[in-house]
Scaffold this motif. Sequence first.
Motif, PDB file in Angstrom:
ATOM      1  N   PHE A  31      -8.747  -9.231   3.434  1.00 29.67           N
ATOM      2  CA  PHE A  31      -9.824  -8.962   1.827  1.00 29.67           C
ATOM      3  C   PHE A  31      -8.154  -9.103   0.684  1.00 29.67           C
ATOM      4  CE2 PHE A  31     -13.827  -7.210   3.864  1.00 29.67           C
ATOM      5  CZ  PHE A  31     -14.463  -8.876   4.138  1.00 29.67           C
ATOM      6  N   VAL A  32      -7.491  -8.649   1.060  1.00 27.27           N
ATOM      7  CA  VAL A  32      -6.304  -6.940   0.059  1.00 27.27           C
ATOM      8  C   VAL A  32      -5.725  -8.117  -0.203  1.00 27.27           C
ATOM      9  CG1 VAL A  32      -4.606  -5.588   1.061  1.00 27.27           C
ATOM     10  CG2 VAL A  32      -6.189  -5.432   1.707  1.00 27.27           C
ATOM     11  N   VAL A  33      -5.019  -9.219   0.317  1.00 24.67           N
ATOM     12  CA  VAL A  33      -3.670  -9.998  -0.356  1.00 24.67           C
ATOM     13  C   VAL A  33      -4.401 -10.266  -1.778  1.00 24.67           C
ATOM     14  CG1 VAL A  33      -1.887 -11.405  -0.408  1.00 24.67           C
ATOM     15  CG2 VAL A  33      -2.462 -10.291   1.182  1.00 24.67           C
ATOM     16  N   LEU A  92      -1.175  -0.237   7.782  1.00 23.34           N
ATOM     17  CA  LEU A  92      -0.371  -0.046   6.478  1.00 23.34           C
ATOM     18  C   LEU A  92      -1.580  -0.034   5.287  1.00 23.34           C
ATOM     19  CD1 LEU A  92       2.820  -1.669   7.677  1.00 23.34           C
ATOM     20  CD2 LEU A  92       2.611   0.787   5.966  1.00 23.34           C
ATOM     21  N   MET A  93      -2.857  -1.114   6.106  1.00 24.65           N
ATOM     22  CA  MET A  93      -4.039  -1.436   5.131  1.00 24.65           C
ATOM     23  C   MET A  93      -4.461  -0.148   4.490  1.00 24.65           C
ATOM     24  SD  MET A  93      -4.803  -4.687   5.435  1.00 24.65           S
ATOM     25  CE  MET A  93      -4.202  -6.365   5.511  1.00 24.65           C
ATOM     26  N   LEU A  94      -5.309   0.352   5.769  1.00 20.31           N
ATOM     27  CA  LEU A  94      -5.215   1.809   5.285  1.00 20.31           C
ATOM     28  C   LEU A  94      -4.680   2.351   4.719  1.00 20.31           C
ATOM     29  CD1 LEU A  94      -7.086   2.603   8.400  1.00 20.31           C
ATOM     30  CD2 LEU A  94      -7.823   2.127   6.556  1.00 20.31           C
ATOM     31  N   VAL A  95      -3.461   2.703   4.799  1.00 15.10           N
ATOM     32  CA  VAL A  95      -2.099   4.012   3.638  1.00 15.10           C
ATOM     33  C   VAL A  95      -2.303   2.795   2.410  1.00 15.10           C
ATOM     34  CG1 VAL A  95       0.267   4.076   3.114  1.00 15.10           C
ATOM     35  CG2 VAL A  95      -0.331   4.301   5.820  1.00 15.10           C
ATOM     36  N   LEU A  96      -2.162   1.929   2.222  1.00 12.44           N
ATOM     37  CA  LEU A  96      -2.042   1.018   1.002  1.00 12.44           C
ATOM     38  C   LEU A  96      -3.676   1.340   0.105  1.00 12.44           C
ATOM     39  CD1 LEU A  96      -0.878  -0.362  -0.870  1.00 12.44           C
ATOM     40  CD2 LEU A  96      -1.259  -2.515  -0.102  1.00 12.44           C
ATOM     41  N   GLY A  97      -4.614   1.052   0.454  1.00 15.51           N
ATOM     42  CA  GLY A  97      -5.756   1.697   0.395  1.00 15.51           C
ATOM     43  C   GLY A  97      -5.826   3.292  -0.086  1.00 15.51           C
ATOM     44  N   ASP A 165     -17.091  -0.175  -3.459  1.00 18.46           N
ATOM     45  CA  ASP A 165     -15.966   0.487  -3.344  1.00 18.46           C
ATOM     46  C   ASP A 165     -14.535  -0.052  -3.303  1.00 18.46           C
ATOM     47  OD1 ASP A 165     -13.345   2.282  -3.599  1.00 18.46           O
ATOM     48  OD2 ASP A 165     -14.888   3.933  -2.315  1.00 18.46           O
ATOM     49  N   TYR A 166     -13.664  -0.584  -3.995  1.00 19.58           N
ATOM     50  CA  TYR A 166     -11.849  -1.430  -3.469  1.00 19.58           C
ATOM     51  C   TYR A 166     -11.838  -0.694  -2.599  1.00 19.58           C
ATOM     52  CZ  TYR A 166     -11.942  -3.434  -7.841  1.00 19.58           C
ATOM     53  OH  TYR A 166     -11.719  -5.031  -8.984  1.00 19.58           O
TER      54      TYR A 166
END
Length: 426
Positions: A31-33, A92-97, A165-166
């Motif tokens: 999803f993220v990218v 890192l996905m969680l860190v970025l979120g 929620d994003y």
Amino acid sequence: MRGWFDQAVGGLPRQFWLLWTGTLINRLGSFVVIFLAIYLTADRHFSQSQAGLVIGLYGVGGALGTTLGGVLADRWGRKPTMLTAQFGAAALMLVLGLAHDYGQILAATFALGLFTEAVRPAFSAMMVDVVPEHDRVRAFSLNYWAINLGFALSAVGAGLAAKVDYLLLFVVDAGTTLVTALICLVFLRETRPARAPEGHRTRDSGGMITALRDRVFLAYLLVSVFGIVVMMQHMSTLPIAMTTEGLSAATYGWVIAVNGVLIVLGQLFVPRLIGGREPARVLALGSLIIGVGFGLTAFAHASWFFALSVVIWTLGEMIQSPSNATTVAALSPASMRGRYQGLNSLSWSAGTALAPIAGGLTQEHLGNTALWLGCFVVCALVAVGHLVSGPSRRRRIALLSPSAPVAEPPPVPSIAEPLADAPPAR
């Protein structure tokens, strides 16, 4: 139908299917990218230029990651590289979120690009390790099918998650990456070929410098990059061209969705069409079909015509993708598969970065007609390039064949330079 199904998916090793399952699960949560630009502007209220810098840093990190991942896959091993990259990417996905400060977002996105893309060379090298040469067209077609099926479903899921929620985007993406890492940890075995003892180095031994001196392989990547620049126009200049014709963003959405639907419905039939055929000719034909598809966009003014052009270049993409993957695999010495796969991934990063620049400048200064007709010309030249360099690739592949006698490393030939001691091309 059963006979076709058995021919399409039967006989492939168990480890391939574990890799295939990991691909599908990971892509289902990718999803993220996809939504990063919307998240940064709509939820974090950054400017478009700030969002562009963030996404650009992801690309820079990815380019570094593919190179580093290729080297580690050969030196450290496929499995350790994949595990490190996947567990790191999930964290890192969680860190970025959870990051709010712009500097933190920049740093986290760069690191995420590095770890996410570092897994690709190791993954591809492991797939080449476990799948016999005669089954690779099928295997790469199936993997490409899984990528597109997961991507299509993830786009729908991402839209639903974003309404809630994003942060949920980052959590689900991290979760699917973690599941893929656990599959690798528990079920996959290391497949890196054993290194030759010191003093008994074979023709396929060497480091990244050796790979960069391989003119046959670099010539293949150079030809491919021009094709990638054309293909990536569907993400940059195509939506702009459609909006200038008065079509909405929603219309662009369903038109480009034709690409994914066609691949999901038809990719499993491709191996039967191209199996056993000369890869250079298949690549040339695919490039020419892609060029025709993008070239027809010059005459498109209605949504149905844009959709027709997408259908045509998607057909070219479908026959070209597995042939690209098998060609890279065949040109890669066994002990350097990670490095070669890393360089191949790097060429995709370069083409993806160049596409909006070259396409945007052409579109702005010369217009849409010149852009799309220029895409056809470029693809026609790419097709010629594949045909011209095909004989040198066949000689190199024959030289790297396990049945070829092991000898001291020969000088790396140029495209036009024949291999005097090479066995006959098969």
